[in-house]
Design an enzyme around this catalytic site. Sequence first.
Site, PDB file in Angstrom:
ATOM      1  CE  LYS A   1      -4.938  -6.767  -2.151  1.00  0.00           C
ATOM      2  NZ  LYS A   1      -3.975  -6.072  -1.316  1.00  0.00           N
TER       3      LYS A   1
ATOM      4  NE  ARG B   1      -2.180   9.450  -7.745  1.00  0.00           N
ATOM      5  CZ  ARG B   1      -2.962  10.399  -7.249  1.00  0.00           C
ATOM      6  NH1 ARG B   1      -2.674  11.663  -7.440  1.00  0.00           N
ATOM      7  NH2 ARG B   1      -4.039  10.079  -6.560  1.00  0.00           N
TER       8      ARG B   1
ATOM      9  CG  HIS C   1      -6.107  -4.748   7.238  1.00  0.00           C
ATOM     10  ND1 HIS C   1      -6.145  -5.567   6.120  1.00  0.00           N
ATOM     11  CD2 HIS C   1      -7.367  -4.291   7.414  1.00  0.00           C
ATOM     12  CE1 HIS C   1      -7.389  -5.584   5.655  1.00  0.00           C
ATOM     13  NE2 HIS C   1      -8.141  -4.829   6.426  1.00  0.00           N
TER      14      HIS C   1
ATOM     15  CG  HIS D   1      -1.875  -1.148   1.236  1.00  0.00           C
ATOM     16  ND1 HIS D   1      -2.845  -1.337   0.284  1.00  0.00           N
ATOM     17  CD2 HIS D   1      -1.973  -2.200   2.093  1.00  0.00           C
ATOM     18  CE1 HIS D   1      -3.515  -2.438   0.549  1.00  0.00           C
ATOM     19  NE2 HIS D   1      -2.997  -2.996   1.643  1.00  0.00           N
TER      20      HIS D   1
END
Length: 145
Positions: free
Chosen positions: A64, A45, A137, A37
């Site tokens: 994913k 982007r 997370h 992350h």
Amino acid sequence: MAMSPGPLLLVFVLGLFATPPTLAQNNPRYKKFLTQHYDANPTGRDDRYCERKMNERHLTSPCKDVNTFIHDSTNNIKAVCGEKGSPYGENLRISDSPFQVTTCKHRGGSPRPPCRYRASSGYRRIVIACENGFPVHLDESVINV
């Protein structure tokens, strides 16, 4: 004969500064969080950015479904676990201010590579779980906060 507290105090203070990086280095969940992350200086982007980053970070076997990259310093992200975040639900923290992010969503089709992603970029508050003061997370279910 009494010993002065000088040397002991110095060892204690040095230990305080040496401990946090050691904790971070020994925390595999924090390392995984950064791999999945964290991208301080993104280039592009757009969809190609997502496809390249997801491949580089080994998040494509299987593909994913959703992954968000946070574009800020590790210190600012870690601060959400402390003074720059608020409790959110059970065991989560929400950032007090928005972060620049890019969210990559799998376009569908096969879950096997090559994976194709659609990018959406913007600013939003992030929701994270923390362990010993480190993010471990990112809650992808909370996107529009």
